[in-house]
Design an enzyme around this catalytic site. Structure first.
Site, PDB file in Angstrom:
ATOM      1  N   TYR A 278      -9.818   2.868  -3.222  1.00 19.58           N
ATOM      2  CA  TYR A 278      -9.007   2.689  -2.020  1.00 19.58           C
ATOM      3  C   TYR A 278      -8.182   3.951  -1.754  1.00 19.58           C
ATOM      4  CZ  TYR A 278      -5.609   0.684   1.227  1.00 19.58           C
ATOM      5  OH  TYR A 278      -4.809   0.444   2.323  1.00 19.58           O
TER       6      TYR A 278
ATOM      7  N   SER B  52      -3.150   5.159   4.824  1.00 21.58           N
ATOM      8  CA  SER B  52      -2.296   4.341   3.963  1.00 21.58           C
ATOM      9  C   SER B  52      -1.336   5.268   3.231  1.00 21.58           C
ATOM     10  CB  SER B  52      -3.133   3.575   2.933  1.00 21.58           C
ATOM     11  OG  SER B  52      -2.310   2.989   1.938  1.00 21.58           O
TER      12      SER B  52
END
Length: 286
Positions: free
Chosen positions: A172, A150
């Site tokens: 995350y 990401s």
């Protein structure tokens, strides 16, 4: 002849979103698919996960391209379940050439907060490692491993103004940074065996992970209950290019390239499909 004609790909998180897109694009290019997904909700995440019907739809879409698929409900947190899924897939399809570790959650503002942190680490980092390690004994020369990172992995984090404010969100980012480092080391270890390992790093992608109330509030903290339209006004802030998000197929096209023989000498790559997100936060450096 497709770009991955005759290859077998193991794809996690395949029931919808990017995972489904990867499975279908690989099938379009000639691959047979071993597809796994949890197909039930994660309590700490404030949006619904994929369903068994979603996984069946992925199977239908793959079969539309006259490719075979073994679709199995499995939890990436349980390496034994992934070993069994890989074994079942190989028993039916014959071999394994490609691994796409896609499964992930984004429990921003998840509750309970530390459970959200634990869940995202266990799934986004541990689950990717479990998928790869379950597949490694079956991979030979020319195989390709691809993990979904990401742009969050590249966000500056030297200063944290409010530690512990959103463990699900910070977890995350940590999971994606750690996965990036893992892929780098994995590529080093596998290079003498001519097995490649790369990471693909998307920006905002037009999936359910982006389109949910918790994510809307993250992008629009000035509003109590922002709508999708209101959140999309802020989505553009993530990218240098003037767009709110990319499409799943934009990531899948990168996955197909890395899985194909066109990328036979590409390994250890941190490939950003980010519409220039990285450019907004970093100067050039080697």
């Amino acid at each position: 002849m497709g770009r991955v004609d005759g290859k077998i790909a193991f794809v996690t998180g395949a029931a919808r979103g990017q995972g489904r897109s990867h499975a279908v694009r690989l099938a379009e290019e000639g691959a047979d698919i071993i597809a796994v997904d949890l197909c039930r909700d994660i309590a700490s995440a404030k949006y619904p996960m994929a369903s068994p019907d979603d996984l069946k739809e992925t199977a239908r879409l793959v079969e539309e391209h006259d490719r075979r698929i073994v679709a199995i409900e499995a939890d990436v947190r349980e390496r034994g379940e992934l070993r069994a899924a890989v074994a079942d897939g190989i028993r039916e399809l014959g071999s394994l050439d490609i691994v796409v570790a896609q499964a992930g959650i984004a429990p921003m503002a998840g509750e309970p907060p530390m459970q959200a942190w634990a869940d995202v680490i266990d799934i986004n980092l541990g689950g990717a490692i479990n998928a790869i390690h379950a597949a490694l004994p079956h991979l030979g020369e020319g195989a390709s491993i691809i993990a979904t990172g990401s742009v969050a992995a590249f966000m500056p984090n030297e200063v944290v103004a409010s530690p512990g404010q959103d463990p699900g969100g910070s977890g995350y980012s940590y999971a994606k940074r750690s996965l990036s480092d893992y892929i780098h080391e994995l590529a080093r270890a596998l290079a003498p065996r001519r097995i490649r390992a790369n990471a693909v790093h998307p920006t905002n992608v037009n999936t359910d992970m982006l389109h949910n109330d918790a994510m809307y509030r993250m992008f629009r903290p000035d509003l109590e209950q922002p709508t999708r339209d209101e959140a999309e006004l802020a989505f553009h802030s993530q990218q240098a290019m003037p767009l709110p998000y990319v499409e799943p197929v934009d990531i899948s096209n990168a996955v197909v390239y890395l899985a194909s023989d066109e990328a036979r000498y590409v390994t250890g790559m941190q490939l950003r499909v980010d519409a220039g997100s990285y450019l907004k936060f970093h100067a050039f450096h080697v």
